[in-house]
Design an enzyme around this catalytic site. Structure first.
Site, short mmCIF file in Angstrom:
data_model
loop_
_atom_site.label_atom_id
_atom_site.label_comp_id
_atom_site.label_asym_id
_atom_site.label_seq_id
_atom_site.Cartn_x
_atom_site.Cartn_y
_atom_site.Cartn_z
N GLU A 92 0.84 -1.21 0.00
CA GLU A 92 0.00 0.00 0.00
C GLU A 92 0.87 1.25 0.00
OE1 GLU A 92 -2.43 -0.29 3.50
OE2 GLU A 92 -3.42 -2.11 2.80
N ARG A 116 -1.78 9.60 12.03
CA ARG A 116 -2.62 8.43 12.23
C ARG A 116 -3.84 8.78 13.07
NH1 ARG A 116 0.31 2.72 13.20
NH2 ARG A 116 -1.48 1.38 12.84
N ARG A 159 5.54 -3.84 17.55
CA ARG A 159 6.26 -3.82 16.27
C ARG A 159 6.63 -5.25 15.96
NH1 ARG A 159 7.81 1.21 14.44
NH2 ARG A 159 7.71 2.56 16.25
N PHE A 181 -6.93 2.14 6.36
CA PHE A 181 -6.10 1.00 5.99
C PHE A 181 -6.28 -0.24 6.86
CE2 PHE A 181 -3.23 3.86 8.38
CZ PHE A 181 -2.86 3.03 9.43
N LYS A 215 2.36 4.50 1.57
CA LYS A 215 2.54 5.01 2.92
C LYS A 215 2.22 6.49 2.86
CE LYS A 215 5.75 4.99 6.86
NZ LYS A 215 5.32 6.24 7.46
N ARG A 247 -2.52 8.15 17.91
CA ARG A 247 -1.82 6.94 18.38
C ARG A 247 -1.28 7.15 19.79
NH1 ARG A 247 3.28 6.52 14.52
NH2 ARG A 247 4.49 5.77 16.25
P1 ATP Z 1 7.25 6.95 10.29
O1 ATP Z 1 7.98 7.98 11.11
O2 ATP Z 1 8.08 6.22 9.30
O3 ATP Z 1 5.95 7.47 9.73
P2 ATP Z 1 5.96 5.88 12.49
O4 ATP Z 1 6.84 5.84 13.70
O5 ATP Z 1 5.03 6.99 12.36
O6 ATP Z 1 6.86 5.77 11.25
P3 ATP Z 1 5.31 3.19 12.05
O7 ATP Z 1 4.32 2.31 12.68
O8 ATP Z 1 6.73 2.82 12.25
O9 ATP Z 1 5.02 4.64 12.53
O10 ATP Z 1 5.03 3.31 10.49
C1 ATP Z 1 3.75 3.23 9.98
C2 ATP Z 1 3.06 4.56 9.95
O11 ATP Z 1 2.76 4.92 8.63
C3 ATP Z 1 1.73 4.43 10.63
O12 ATP Z 1 1.85 4.85 11.97
C4 ATP Z 1 0.79 5.33 9.85
O13 ATP Z 1 0.67 6.56 10.52
C5 ATP Z 1 1.49 5.56 8.53
N1 ATP Z 1 0.79 5.01 7.36
C6 ATP Z 1 0.57 5.67 6.21
N2 ATP Z 1 -0.04 4.90 5.30
C7 ATP Z 1 -0.24 3.69 5.87
C8 ATP Z 1 -0.83 2.46 5.42
N3 ATP Z 1 -1.31 2.32 4.20
N4 ATP Z 1 -0.86 1.43 6.29
C9 ATP Z 1 -0.34 1.54 7.55
N5 ATP Z 1 0.24 2.68 8.02
C10 ATP Z 1 0.30 3.74 7.19
#
Ligand code: ATP
Length: 567
Positions: free
Chosen positions: A252, A259, A421, A345, A254, A274
């Protein structure tokens, strides 16, 4: 039970460093609560009166405590302040004054009950708006009026959110297991941890654990309450992503926004970050869209809300949409200026039942059934299912071309694991020299920046706690229209100040920022052993907590990468 009993626990914890010893001290106390107390008292062990999912704060500043101590003990505010400048801990000052008043010894004959302290502290949350400072002073004075020295110390420290006894969240989990299931404490600690990921409420878990294993297993997520989301593992490349998620996998976009967990029950829709913070009132536009475009009696959905420019319809950087999370006023205007497009998602709960145990492919079917997409308002995350590396690579390139942050690769057969994770989904994005870090200190600015806190000390996470890794003075703005300002950051940090030394203030580690850097060096200047070179704050991350920040391990990995690139 008397409040002095819990103060005895705090005192023992503060002079004990071993984790096992700490666990057994807490476990003894928990046994007593199980027999004679209220499960909610367990919150007090970490200086709280609410479950972790309820992020309300007492809103009691050092100034309010100074005023209260002055009123309660009949001393001048200036006297309290001068003591504070010497000692640096209002808890100890309260102890000194209360001790004198009662001519008490360590645990004098105070009859203060845990109930009375707990109820008094709970009352504070209802005090808001005009005249609330005076009301808070009265409520706290009333509790302090019958406290001994030690009790006053811990009441004040609880109010300031700085208990100083060194108790980790995991100690509570281990102590519940040890006190109630001594014969099999390890496996129960795991069961309790999983239950915590679902409920974020140790009192609920403790109350269930007292009744037995089956009751712990019944704990689940429920709409209307915030929940921990599933986190992604980082993949090096497409091959690595497939290795972790298996083949075929879902791929998918990103999306680069923030979130949002969308929850609906009894026609009531709530939105959470979150970090478990409720943001429903900041996003009336999302509420409208959810009402109109999602069917279902009850649900919890995982999504990314992306801000876009209302004129050009182009995606806006996170910084601008973060205004939507922070601002509590002029919401209607912001809705127009910074509209958001919601990409759904995942689904964790649907029509009365948790669906987290279902494989992702099944959960996706639910999403496809209940979401009715509408352009630039709500849609389902764009997805392909493939086992072909070339095809996946092509999707990745296209995503970057469209301006997305990268891709998410997801295992089709995996359940949803909140708060972990675990490699059920991985993220792939171009490598950047950026960390999310927490601010632990700052300096009072001079010259043009006088009156503000500038030069922020930032830290990463480790098993030993937060470890400083640099000082960052650039990146924030002087004008509001350009992003987060020094003034705004000062306002956020001031209530978190724990102590001051010269121009430097030390703050409770709460504010998370994204920091870019040029490289990382080994350095004795910071207790992490590393220092960021040329750090710069890119974003203030109001939606992230210290659970999301970079770890010492991440830093070590990045050191290897940066030294490799500079070869
Ligand atoms: P990053 O700083 O890389 O965004 P993160 O610490 O926010 O990472 P992670 O869980 O490591 O969070 O990475 C996934 C994040 O990407 C999710 O928290 C979400 O906010 C975002 N995201 C965007 N598109 C999607 C998707 N299609 N599916 C899941 N998560 C997604």
């Amino acid at each position: 039970m008397k409040y002095s009993e819990i103060c005895g626990v705090y005192e023992k914890l503060s002079v004990t460093s071993g984790r096992l010893e700490k666990t057994s001290i807490v476990s003894e106390f928990i046994k007593k609560i199980a027999k004679h107390g209220n499960p909610e008292w367990i919150y007090l062990l970490r200086g709280r009166v609410l479950p972790d999912y309820d992020v309300r704060e007492f809103g009691i500043s050092r100034q309010i405590i100074i005023k209260t101590l002055s009123k309660s003990f009949g001393v001048l505010s200036s006297e309290v302040l001068s003591e504070f400048n010497k000692i640096g801990d209002l808890g100890e000052i309260a102890e000194k004054f209360a001790g004198k008043r009662k001519q008490s010894t360590l645990f004098s004959s105070s009859s203060l009950s845990i109930d009375k302290v707990f109820d008094g502290l709970m009352k504070i949350f209802a005090l808001e708006g005009k005249g609330s400072v005076d009301k808070k002073v009265s409520v706290v004075s009333e509790i302090l009026s019958s406290a001994s020295g030690i009790e006053a110390k811990y009441i004040v420290r609880t109010l300031l959110g700085d208990l100083r006894v060194g108790i980790a969240e995991s100690t509570i989990k281990d102590a519940i297991a040890e006190s109630l299931f001594p014969e099999d404490k390890k496996s129960y600690a795991e069961l309790i941890e999983s239950a915590y990921d679902l409920s974020n409420d140790y009192a609920e878990i403790f109350a269930a654990a007292v009744k037995g294993k089956k009751e712990i297993e019944k704990i689940s997520i429920s709409p209307g309450k915030p929940m921990n989301v599933m986190l992604a593992v980082k993949a090096e490349d497409i091959e690595d992503a497939f290795r972790i998620c298996g083949k075929p996998a879902a791929i998918e976009n990103k999306y680069d926004g923030f979130r949002v967990v969308i929850s609906k029950k009894n026609k009531e829709i709530k939105l959470f970050t979150r970090k478990l913070e409720e943001v429903t009132s900041q996003f009336p536009d999302i509420i409208e869209v959810v009402k109109k475009n999602i069917s279902g009696e009850s649900f919890i959905l995982d999504s990314e809300a992306v801000g876009y420019d209302p004129k050009t319809k182009k995606v806006k950087p996170f910084e601008s949409v973060s205004q939507r999370i922070k601002r509590k006023h002029h919401i209607e205007r912001l809705v127009k200026e910074l509209p958001v497009d919601v990409h759904i998602f995942d689904v964790m709960y649907y029509n009365g039942k948790s669906v987290m145990h279902l494989p992702f492919s099944e959960r996706r079917k639910i999403i496809e059934k209940i979401i009715h997409p509408e352009k630039l308002k709500i849609n389902i995350a764009e997805q392909i299912i493939t086992d072909n590396e070339k095809r996946a690579e092509e999707f990745y390139k296209q995503a970057l071309k469209k301006g997305e942050e990268g891709i998410m690769v997801k295992s089709l057969s995996s359940p949803y694991k909140p708060g972990r994770r675990v490699g059920h989904m991985v993220k792939l994005k171009p490598s950047s020299s950026e960390f999310d870090l927490v601010i632990t200190g700052a300096e009072h600015g001079t010259g043009k920046r006088a009156g503000w806190l500038t030069s922020y000390i930032v830290a990463c996470a480790s098993e030993k706690g937060f470890l400083n890794i640099g000082k960052v003075s650039s990146g924030l703005k002087e004008k509001e229209s350009e992003g987060t300002t020094y003034r705004e950051m000062t306002k956020l940090l001031k209530p978190l100040i724990k102590s001051e030394k010269g121009r430097v203030v030390y703050v409770k580690p709460k504010i998370v920022v994204s920091v870019t850097y040029q490289n990382i060096q080994k350095s004795p200047s910071y207790n992490s052993g590393y220092a960021l070179r040329f750090p710069r704050i890119t974003f203030y991350r109001p939606e992230r907590s210290t659970k999301d920040i970079a770890t010492l391990e991440d830093v070590k990995k990045a050191v290897v990468c940066t030294s490799f690139h500079s070869l």
